[in-house]
Write a protein that holds these residues in place. Sequence first.
Motif, PDB file in Angstrom:
ATOM      1  N   THR A   4       0.816  -1.200  -0.074  1.00  0.00           N
ATOM      2  CA  THR A   4       0.088   0.129   0.189  1.00  0.00           C
ATOM      3  C   THR A   4       0.884   1.182  -0.094  1.00  0.00           C
ATOM      4  O   THR A   4       1.803   1.361   0.793  1.00  0.00           O
ATOM      5  CB  THR A   4      -0.940  -0.087   1.198  1.00  0.00           C
ATOM      6  OG1 THR A   4       0.102  -0.040   2.377  1.00  0.00           O
ATOM      7  CG2 THR A   4      -1.821  -1.164   1.156  1.00  0.00           C
ATOM      8  N   ARG A  37      -2.803   9.371   4.770  1.00  0.00           N
ATOM      9  CA  ARG A  37      -2.943   7.950   4.695  1.00  0.00           C
ATOM     10  C   ARG A  37      -1.653   7.448   5.004  1.00  0.00           C
ATOM     11  O   ARG A  37      -1.658   6.382   5.751  1.00  0.00           O
ATOM     12  CB  ARG A  37      -3.409   7.575   3.331  1.00  0.00           C
ATOM     13  CG  ARG A  37      -4.468   7.898   2.728  1.00  0.00           C
ATOM     14  CD  ARG A  37      -4.744   7.155   1.273  1.00  0.00           C
ATOM     15  NE  ARG A  37      -4.459   5.878   1.127  1.00  0.00           N
ATOM     16  CZ  ARG A  37      -3.411   5.275   0.483  1.00  0.00           C
ATOM     17  NH1 ARG A  37      -2.548   6.212  -0.288  1.00  0.00           N
ATOM     18  NH2 ARG A  37      -3.308   3.866   0.377  1.00  0.00           N
ATOM     19  N   THR A  64      -6.710   6.175  -4.665  1.00  0.00           N
ATOM     20  CA  THR A  64      -5.636   5.544  -3.852  1.00  0.00           C
ATOM     21  C   THR A  64      -5.473   4.100  -4.022  1.00  0.00           C
ATOM     22  O   THR A  64      -6.281   3.576  -4.307  1.00  0.00           O
ATOM     23  CB  THR A  64      -5.928   6.022  -2.463  1.00  0.00           C
ATOM     24  OG1 THR A  64      -7.417   5.591  -1.868  1.00  0.00           O
ATOM     25  CG2 THR A  64      -6.129   7.658  -2.256  1.00  0.00           C
ATOM     26  N   ALA A  80      -1.391   3.640   4.504  1.00  0.00           N
ATOM     27  CA  ALA A  80      -0.225   3.283   3.482  1.00  0.00           C
ATOM     28  C   ALA A  80       1.024   2.866   4.043  1.00  0.00           C
ATOM     29  O   ALA A  80       1.382   3.559   5.183  1.00  0.00           O
ATOM     30  CB  ALA A  80       0.037   4.376   2.619  1.00  0.00           C
TER      31      ALA A  80
END
Length: 719
Positions: free
Chosen positions: A496, A515, A718, A521
């Motif tokens: 991610t 994030r 995303t 992430a």
Amino acid sequence: MSKRSKALVGINHLPGILLASAAECERWIEAGLIPVAEYRTFQKRGRTVEAPMFDAETVARLAAEIPGWREQDENGDAGKHAGSNPTGAVTPTVQPIDDAAHRRRQSILAPVRKDTGIYVAEDIRKIESGRWKPERVFAGYRAVFSRPMQILPDSGFTDIIIEFAFAEPLDVAAVVLNPAHVERAEITAASDALKARLIELRDATFAVCETELASWRDELETYLAAYEDAGERQAILGGIQAAVEKLDRIPASEKGGPAGAGRKLRQKLGDLRSKVAARRLRHLREAQIREASGYERYAAIFPVARSLNRRFLFLAGPTNSGKTYEALKLAGEAETAEILSPLRLLALEHYERMSEEGMAAGMVTGEERVLPEGVTHIARTIETLDLHRVVDVCVIDEVQMLGDPSRGWAWTQAMIGAPARLVVLTGAPEAIPLVEHLLAMTGEPLELKILKRKGKLRVEGVPANLEKLSRGDAVVAFTRKNVHDLRAQLVQAGRTVAAVYGALGPEVRRAEAARFRNGEAEILVATDAIGMGLNIGPLRRVVFSTLRKFDGVRERQLTAMEIKQIAGRAGRFGHHDEGLVTALPEAGAYAQIETIIGNALKGDAGKLRGKAYVRPNQETVLSASEVLQTDRLGRVLRHLNDTLVVGHPDLRMADMEELIELATVLDTVDLPILDRLSYSMAPVDGREQMAVELLLDWARQHARDRRVQALDFGSTPTS
């Protein structure tokens, strides 16, 4: 190479083998007396040249024939194969070089030079003849004579130098080209004839020049009378005098005669006067613009700042030293404050933090304006500084950006013009010399506080594997394309990823940073913007994808300062015992990469010294437009770029090439000059044609409808 090829020589070797002159050798080759073994092709000055080659042994055996060939030349027999006139007629025009004629001319010239004191020589020129090398020909004589003459009224004398080209007189040519033996008396007579011609040309030329000078002095007096101020007249005369002292030779020839020489002298003096006047007007105009803009006394163009008893605090330290925390604390404790940041996303972070803490906060960037009623604390990008809003504290972040050729002007303007009682600077210690130099212009006090890094920073001994990155790693790239490519590789590997770079919309940038900060992430891929203090959460390790970047002009290696700023983001105090720095294998040989990064972290990144960057403001652009009598913004900015701070002891012009290019394009739109200036300053990459076209379309909408309909770019998905 064969033995025969090794024995071949070029034409330049023949004089040494035959003990003859080059001209003789060329003549004997044309006559077929020296055989050509073969022709070879060479590249010379971008052209293909065919040159003859000769067998050295064959040429050496011909040496015994030389006396006989020379006797034939003296008797004129060689003329049949050398291209001379077989009738023996005198031709005082361009002639091939002949050694015998050359020797006779030298005998004629020697007494002429001695008796007249005039330098005179053969006029030898090279012409293309289709042969393997340009042919040298006799074109006449070239004489240089001078005489002290009065050029300016009531002034001393200046040497006027004339270079006169003239043909060989017929009676001189008759002696020079006579195929028979020439007596000494004939040489003397030819010298007398040449001397008479030379003196005639000299005297006639200077008589015409004297007439032209007298007329020119009268004309100059009329010209000067138009200037009422005696000082201005004297300045013009002084400029002309300085130029006259460097007066070049006046070329002349028989075609124009002495009158032509006089006309050329008159024209040259007229050109000098025009150039001096234009130069003086240009200097007066530049001085007028500088005086109107105040850039001669740069600090004076910020009257609000000058009216305050400002003091400065410089919190100097590396990344992760707590300097920004201390600066923001001072801003938060003040009743009113402004925080100037290098990035839009950083300004957004400060705005959100101040709002969360209950302050009446606002934000101004190139994209957004959030100014609620009663606002006390405003976060800004540094270019949007309000020079008229007085506050208690102004924080100028990343002050080492003073040394940036493109954006450094904004930090210079903020330091000298920020209307705050306390100006807090944060940045690298390398900026201390330039900060002190700038404040010497204003005489304002500086308190310096040196901070140390909290936590260790170490370069890893091995490169990083992109597929084995750990949670909390940040990979740094220097182009949007490279950010996307790295992100795609990591996503394909099942990781991610959050991506942050300057061209993202503010909402997307905010979401991506959040994030990564919140742990959604694992990996961050970002540009060097992370070196500016962007709050993206604790970074365990910084991974360089390369140590090179394109800076808008050329691709270059990162400076030690840039490496320190980016690498220093690794290892947040309180989260990691130490920060780690490494690079991907694609960055280059890792032993070398490790050394470069290590030296940057340990060594001196280079002190910022010298002059500070500036850029013309709106008032300066208006003043220049009025003085230049043009509203073409591109021309105005080009003039200011070349003249505004030339010779200033403390300032230099920032890089305005992209601004000038955009302004020139926007000059096609019917908008007021200051509106075009605003569009020219938009954060648009001039290399992005689509972005430039979009900006131009907005400007046209503005001119037509007095409003602009912004496009809806949406958001980036995303992963």
